[in-house]
Structure formats: structure tokens, C-alpha cells
Design an enzyme around this catalytic site. Structure first.
Site, mmCIF file in Angstrom:
data_model
loop_
_atom_site.group_PDB
_atom_site.id
_atom_site.type_symbol
_atom_site.label_atom_id
_atom_site.label_comp_id
_atom_site.label_asym_id
_atom_site.label_seq_id
_atom_site.Cartn_x
_atom_site.Cartn_y
_atom_site.Cartn_z
ATOM 1 N N ASP A 125 40.072 24.695 -61.456
ATOM 2 C CA ASP A 125 38.691 24.407 -61.000
ATOM 3 C C ASP A 125 37.660 24.985 -61.849
ATOM 4 O O ASP A 125 37.591 26.270 -62.301
ATOM 5 C CB ASP A 125 38.179 24.700 -59.684
ATOM 6 C CG ASP A 125 37.966 23.853 -58.824
ATOM 7 O OD1 ASP A 125 37.856 22.657 -59.029
ATOM 8 O OD2 ASP A 125 38.559 23.964 -57.414
ATOM 9 N N GLU B 231 37.184 14.197 -50.843
ATOM 10 C CA GLU B 231 37.522 15.402 -49.546
ATOM 11 C C GLU B 231 36.448 15.012 -48.609
ATOM 12 O O GLU B 231 35.325 14.682 -48.721
ATOM 13 C CB GLU B 231 36.888 16.704 -50.345
ATOM 14 C CG GLU B 231 37.118 17.647 -49.246
ATOM 15 C CD GLU B 231 37.017 19.234 -49.656
ATOM 16 O OE1 GLU B 231 36.960 19.369 -50.919
ATOM 17 O OE2 GLU B 231 36.897 19.934 -48.937
ATOM 18 N N ASP C 159 38.846 26.619 -56.737
ATOM 19 C CA ASP C 159 37.778 27.524 -56.438
ATOM 20 C C ASP C 159 37.857 28.171 -55.041
ATOM 21 O O ASP C 159 37.061 29.107 -54.832
ATOM 22 C CB ASP C 159 36.396 27.230 -57.011
ATOM 23 C CG ASP C 159 35.955 25.862 -56.202
ATOM 24 O OD1 ASP C 159 36.661 25.397 -55.484
ATOM 25 O OD2 ASP C 159 34.762 25.763 -56.672
HETATM 26 O O1 KIV Z 1 38.954 24.522 -54.514
HETATM 27 C C1 KIV Z 1 39.830 23.685 -53.837
HETATM 28 O O2 KIV Z 1 40.976 24.242 -53.293
HETATM 29 C C2 KIV Z 1 39.829 22.263 -53.755
HETATM 30 C C3 KIV Z 1 40.572 21.418 -53.119
HETATM 31 C C4 KIV Z 1 40.345 21.559 -51.622
HETATM 32 C C5 KIV Z 1 40.511 19.995 -53.180
HETATM 33 O O3 KIV Z 1 38.820 21.810 -54.514
#
Ligand code: KIV
Length: 262
Positions: free
Chosen positions: A81, A180, A42
Site C-alpha cells: 500500500d 471495499e 496500510d
Molecule cells: O490496508 C488493507 O489491509 C487494505 C485491505 C483491507 C484491502 O487495504
């Protein structure tokens, strides 16, 4: 890369490489690379659409970008996501959202957070045949609650909570976990406590894999310089030089030449 390879790689102590990707031409490049798996994050809301946070990502965005990436990939495992609050409506709506991402070409969905409701939803999805990857530590969708992009799990209480969250997500059926922005030592403890692999970003070298954002690692944007990002190319500089060379040649009438003309 198939779902079972995640656990196998952890068992065989082979690291997992993950990169975010948002469009077809980039996916075609990833398809020719040795990268293991791809995330339509996302973060697309920030990296591609210019928003300040990932909260602005929508299902429409995620579906469109997942479709484009899926068309370009061949072998890599594709994760998409679930955007902000899209697993916090009714279960029926959550299932619909997940269905749309899988029908767009994702092989799995990533869900942020580990509260009891989220774990219950993950458990339901996994039992329904949907591979789910969890995401703990700095969860950007909760940025306003966390008070900014800052390292998580720094004190004992937070660290214990994070370990508990990781165990709950494993018990709920997640096949892997993104961690993270947490101290390396904590990420190592979490990694050693789980049988599923951990994929770190800003979590040190002890996780079972790493993930970076496309635009960060290729140096396509230079405004955001967090400590955990390593630039593997000076992408912005390469593109700027190419654009300026083109503009100059148009001015100087050295492009097009006979070679480019009919
Ligand atoms: O949205 C994203 O790019 C992420 C990564 C940083 C793990 O969640």
C-alpha cells in the site's frame, strides 16, 4: 502468480484469494499456502501498531514490513500500500515512494481513490512500468471525510459515481481493483463492467476475488467484528491457551524437564 494471471483468472472465472500480511514468519506460512497474492496493507498501522486508523501508516512502516514479507514469500504476488497522501505530494516524490516499495520487494502498489489527479498519477506510474491496483468504495485513508467505517454506494448517485471511478481506474491502467464495503449488487455491476478483476472486502461474492485482513480472519483480535469478516481460526484463544499453559508449567516447575535441559 504473475501480473498476467490476474486477468487470466478473471477470464477463466477462477476466483483470486488475497490476504494481508505484515511480517516474516507469517509470510513463511503464506508461502506454503494456496493463497494467490499478498497485500502489505496500510492496515498494518491498526493491526500491528495499534493505531485507530490507517492514516498513521508511514512510508518507513510500509518499507520495513514489505521487506520482511518479501523475505518470507516464494511464489505469491506481493502488493504494497502507498500510505496516506504519499501519492499527493509532487510527482517526483510519489515516484520515489513507489520506487522504495518496489525496491523493498513489492511487485505492485495499491493506491486508494479515483479522483482525476490520482488517475493521472496512476497512468504515469503504469506507463513507467509500475503495476498499480486501485481501491474504491470504503477507502480508509479518507475515513474522516467519509464520516466513519460505513457501507459506500448505497444510493443511486453514489453507485453511479463508484462505477465511473472503476472505469476511470481501468482506463488509467490499473491491473485490478479492490472494492471495499459496498452492496453486493453494486460490486457485481462494477465487476461485470470491467475487464480487470475486482477483489472485494465486504462487497459480496460476485467480485473476482476476496481479500481479508490477517488478524481478522485468523481470529487474532476479537474487538473488531464487522459483518464481512469470517474467522477461519480462533487464533487468540489458541495463543492464550498456549501462553497460560506455559506460565502454569513454569509455576509448577513442570517445564523445563530433562527433555529440554542440557
Ligand atoms: O490496508 C488493507 O489491509 C487494505 C485491505 C483491507 C484491502 O487495504
Amino acid at each position: 502468480m504473475k501480473i498476467h494471471d490476474f486477468k487470466r483468472k478473471k477470464e477463466e472465472q477462477q476466483k483470486i484469494s488475497m490476504i494481508t500480511c505484515y511480517d516474516y514468519p507469517s509470510a513463511c506460512i503464506v508461502a506454503e499456502s494456496n493463497i494467490d497474492c499478498v497485500l502489505v496493507g496500510d492496515s498494518v498501522a491498526m493491526a500491528v501498531h495499534g493505531h485507530e486508523t490507517t492514516i498513521m501508516a508511514t512510508m518507513e512502516m510500509m518499507i520495513l514490513h514489505t521487506q520482511a514479507v518479501a523475505r518470507g514469500l516464494k511464489q505469491q504476488f506481493l502488493i504494497s500500500d502507498l500510505p496516506f497522501l504519499c501519492h499527493k505530494t509532487s510527482l517526483a516524490q510519489t515516484v520515489e515512494n513507489v520506487k522504495n516499495l518496489l525496491q523493498a520487494g513489492a511487485h505492485a502498489v495499491k493506491i486508494e481513490g479515483a479522483d482525476a489527479d490520482t488517475c493521472q498519477t496512476i497512468s504515469y506510474l503504469v506507463n513507467s512500468g509500475v503495476p498499480v491496483i486501485g481501491h474504491i468504495g470504503l477507502t480508509p485513508q479518507s475515513i474522516h471525510q467519509l464520516g466513519g467505517f460505513r457501507v459506500q454506494g448505497k444510493n443511486q448517485e453514489q453507485a453511479e459515481k463508484l462505477i465511473q471511478q472503476a472505469l476511470s481506474l481501468e482506463a488509467a491502467g490499473c491491473f485490478a481493483l479492490v472494492i471495499e464495503c459496498v452492496p453486493q449488487q453494486l460490486a457485481q455491476t462494477v465487476t461485470q463492467s470491467l475487464t480487470i478483476p475486482t477483489i472485494g472486502i465486504g462487497a459480496g461474492s460476485s467480485t473476482d476475488g476476496q481479500v481479508l485482513v490477517w488478524h481478522d480472519m485468523l481470529g487474532l483480535q476479537t474487538d473488531f467484528n464487522p459483518k464481512f469478516v469470517k474467522r477461519y481460526a480462533q487464533g487468540k484463544e489458541i495463543l492464550l491457551n498456549a501462553l497460560n499453559a506455559y506460565a502454569q508449567q513454569v509455576q509448577q516447575m513442570s517445564f523445563p524437564t530433562a527433555e529440554h535441559s542440557f
